[in-house]
Design a protein around this motif. Structure first.
Motif, PDB file in Angstrom:
ATOM      1  N   THR A  21       0.820  -1.200   0.000  1.00  0.00           N
ATOM      2  CA  THR A  21       0.000   0.000   0.000  1.00  0.00           C
ATOM      3  C   THR A  21       0.862   1.261   0.000  1.00  0.00           C
ATOM      4  O   THR A  21       0.367   2.343  -0.291  1.00  0.00           O
ATOM      5  N   SER A  22       2.150   1.120   0.320  1.00  0.00           N
ATOM      6  CA  SER A  22       3.043   2.274   0.365  1.00  0.00           C
ATOM      7  C   SER A  22       4.407   1.904  -0.207  1.00  0.00           C
ATOM      8  O   SER A  22       4.997   0.913   0.201  1.00  0.00           O
TER       9      SER A  22
ATOM     10  N   GLY B  15      -6.747   4.344  -6.557  1.00  0.00           N
ATOM     11  CA  GLY B  15      -7.029   4.592  -5.149  1.00  0.00           C
ATOM     12  C   GLY B  15      -5.948   5.356  -4.423  1.00  0.00           C
ATOM     13  O   GLY B  15      -5.991   5.489  -3.192  1.00  0.00           O
ATOM     14  N   LEU B  16      -4.964   5.876  -5.140  1.00  0.00           N
ATOM     15  CA  LEU B  16      -3.880   6.623  -4.508  1.00  0.00           C
ATOM     16  C   LEU B  16      -4.409   7.795  -3.694  1.00  0.00           C
ATOM     17  O   LEU B  16      -5.286   8.539  -4.141  1.00  0.00           O
ATOM     18  N   THR B  17      -3.840   7.959  -2.498  1.00  0.00           N
ATOM     19  CA  THR B  17      -4.201   9.099  -1.657  1.00  0.00           C
ATOM     20  C   THR B  17      -3.036  10.069  -1.470  1.00  0.00           C
ATOM     21  O   THR B  17      -3.252  11.231  -1.153  1.00  0.00           O
TER      22      THR B  17
ATOM     23  N   CYS C  51      -3.869   2.282 -10.482  1.00  0.00           N
ATOM     24  CA  CYS C  51      -3.821   2.640  -9.055  1.00  0.00           C
ATOM     25  C   CYS C  51      -4.694   3.861  -8.787  1.00  0.00           C
ATOM     26  O   CYS C  51      -4.226   4.889  -8.286  1.00  0.00           O
TER      27      CYS C  51
ATOM     28  N   ARG D  48      -1.582   2.927  -2.158  1.00  0.00           N
ATOM     29  CA  ARG D  48      -2.200   4.172  -1.684  1.00  0.00           C
ATOM     30  C   ARG D  48      -1.197   5.328  -1.601  1.00  0.00           C
ATOM     31  O   ARG D  48      -1.582   6.483  -1.748  1.00  0.00           O
TER      32      ARG D  48
ATOM     33  N   CYS E 111      -7.331   9.709 -10.494  1.00  0.00           N
ATOM     34  CA  CYS E 111      -6.871   9.584  -9.098  1.00  0.00           C
ATOM     35  C   CYS E 111      -7.558  10.636  -8.244  1.00  0.00           C
ATOM     36  O   CYS E 111      -6.916  11.456  -7.573  1.00  0.00           O
TER      37      CYS E 111
ATOM     38  N   GLY F 174      -3.656  -2.012  -5.064  1.00  0.00           N
ATOM     39  CA  GLY F 174      -4.061  -1.442  -3.781  1.00  0.00           C
ATOM     40  C   GLY F 174      -3.132  -0.354  -3.275  1.00  0.00           C
ATOM     41  O   GLY F 174      -3.278   0.111  -2.139  1.00  0.00           O
TER      42      GLY F 174
END
Length: 318
Positions: free
Chosen positions: A142-143, A192-194, A190, A168, A215, A166
């Motif tokens: 996730t990172s 769902g990147l925050t 991707c 983020r 995004c 997944g």
């Protein structure tokens, strides 16, 4: 004849104790010869640690140093299953690889820790192939931090999009060979990147247009040093990414404050240092459009003066 098993058990018990001393790192002056080692292995195989419940094993594991816990999980398949939950819960923050090739180290770490979710690979020696291996071996990532990985290109970003949907958080600060094409592929896989750091990558407004459409969950974006960006791209991303709270466009000399003011993102932190087109009027427009601002950097914005500060004092007083 009846005393023989008793004698054997007495010899094997010290052998097992010596094995645990070695695993725990406790100093010992006892040497184990080949015969004793064979007896020790036999006792380990006979030891049925599976009779302990999960709580007892977890309690036992708290007394073991990391090296001993990992050694215990490697004794046999039964012990590996027994200590699996304890090993999986280990938080590994920094691993020194020495002279071990990165691909081999990643394979071993992924086998030992199958639930790795965060990975940091720094430096110019990291290649696309290694990033690909990291993505394949750790699909639950996730990172990922690839700061200053000069040899990483769009091909690595494309692999991340395929293997780690997944993801983020991604940091590719200083990866100058990442272009608009890589960001397009990243957006495809991707979405769902925050948090995304693209500082000093070779990007234009097209990359920000992609992010504004694919995004939209971004909360933090850093495109510092991307000199080809203009108002069009910044305006698009601050409008399309409606959760964007942190934005850094430091050193983007073709971007004015009006592009930020035109967006609807709920910005709380903004870095426009070195954006030489920023003026007092533009800062006033930002203050009016983003009253939630808590942090604002206007370093080296030479056209900004006292008037801008008064605007900020009135609009962002809280």
């Amino acid at each position: 004849a009846a005393s023989q098993p008793t004698h054997t058990r007495r010899r094997r018990a010290p052998g097992l104790m010596r094995e645990w001393d070695a695993m725990s790192g406790a100093p010992t002056e006892v040497s184990v010869d080949q015969h004793d080692s064979m007896e020790c292995d036999d006792v380990i195989k006979r030891a049925n640690i599976g009779l302990l419940d999960a709580d007892a094993i977890a309690h036992l594991a708290t007394f073991l140093p990391l090296r001993a816990l990992l050694a215990a999980s490697c004794v046999c398949s039964d012990w590996r299953r027994t200590f699996a939950a304890c090993v999986d819960s280990i938080a590994v923050s920094n691993v020194s690889l020495g002279h071990v090739p990165l691909e081999h180290a990643l394979a071993q770490l992924s086998r030992r820790f199958p639930s790795i979710s965060s990975l940091r690979l720094h430096g110019p020696t990291v290649t696309d192939a290694q990033v690909h291996a990291a993505a394949q071996l750790n699909p639950a990532l996730t990172s990922l931090d690839l700061t200053q990985c000069d040899n990483v290109t769009d091909d690595a970003i494309a692999m991340l999009a395929l293997e780690t949907p997944g993801l983020r958080i991604l940091n590719v600060l200083g990866c100058r060979d990442i272009t608009n094409d890589g960001i397009r592929r990243l957006g495809d896989g991707c979405g769902g990147l925050t948090s995304l750091c693209l500082g000093w990558c070779d990007l234009s407004d097209n990359a920000l247009l992609v992010l504004s459409k694919k995004c939209t969950l971004l909360e933090s974006l850093d495109v510092s040093g991307c000199g080809r960006l203009s108002d069009a791209g910044v305006s698009a991303v601050t409008t399309g990414c409606r959760r964007l709270a942190t934005l850094s466009i430091e050193g983007c000399r073709e971007v004015s404050a009006w592009a930020v003011a035109a967006g609807s993102a709920p910005l709380t932190s903004l870095n426009m240092g070195g954006c030489t087109l920023v003026t007092d009027a533009g800062v006033g427009a930002i203050a009016a459009a983003h009253p939630r601002l808590r942090s604002l950097s206007l370093r080296l914005c030479r056209s900004v003066g006292d008037v801008a500060l008064r605007f900020l004092a009135m609009r962002c007083a809280s």
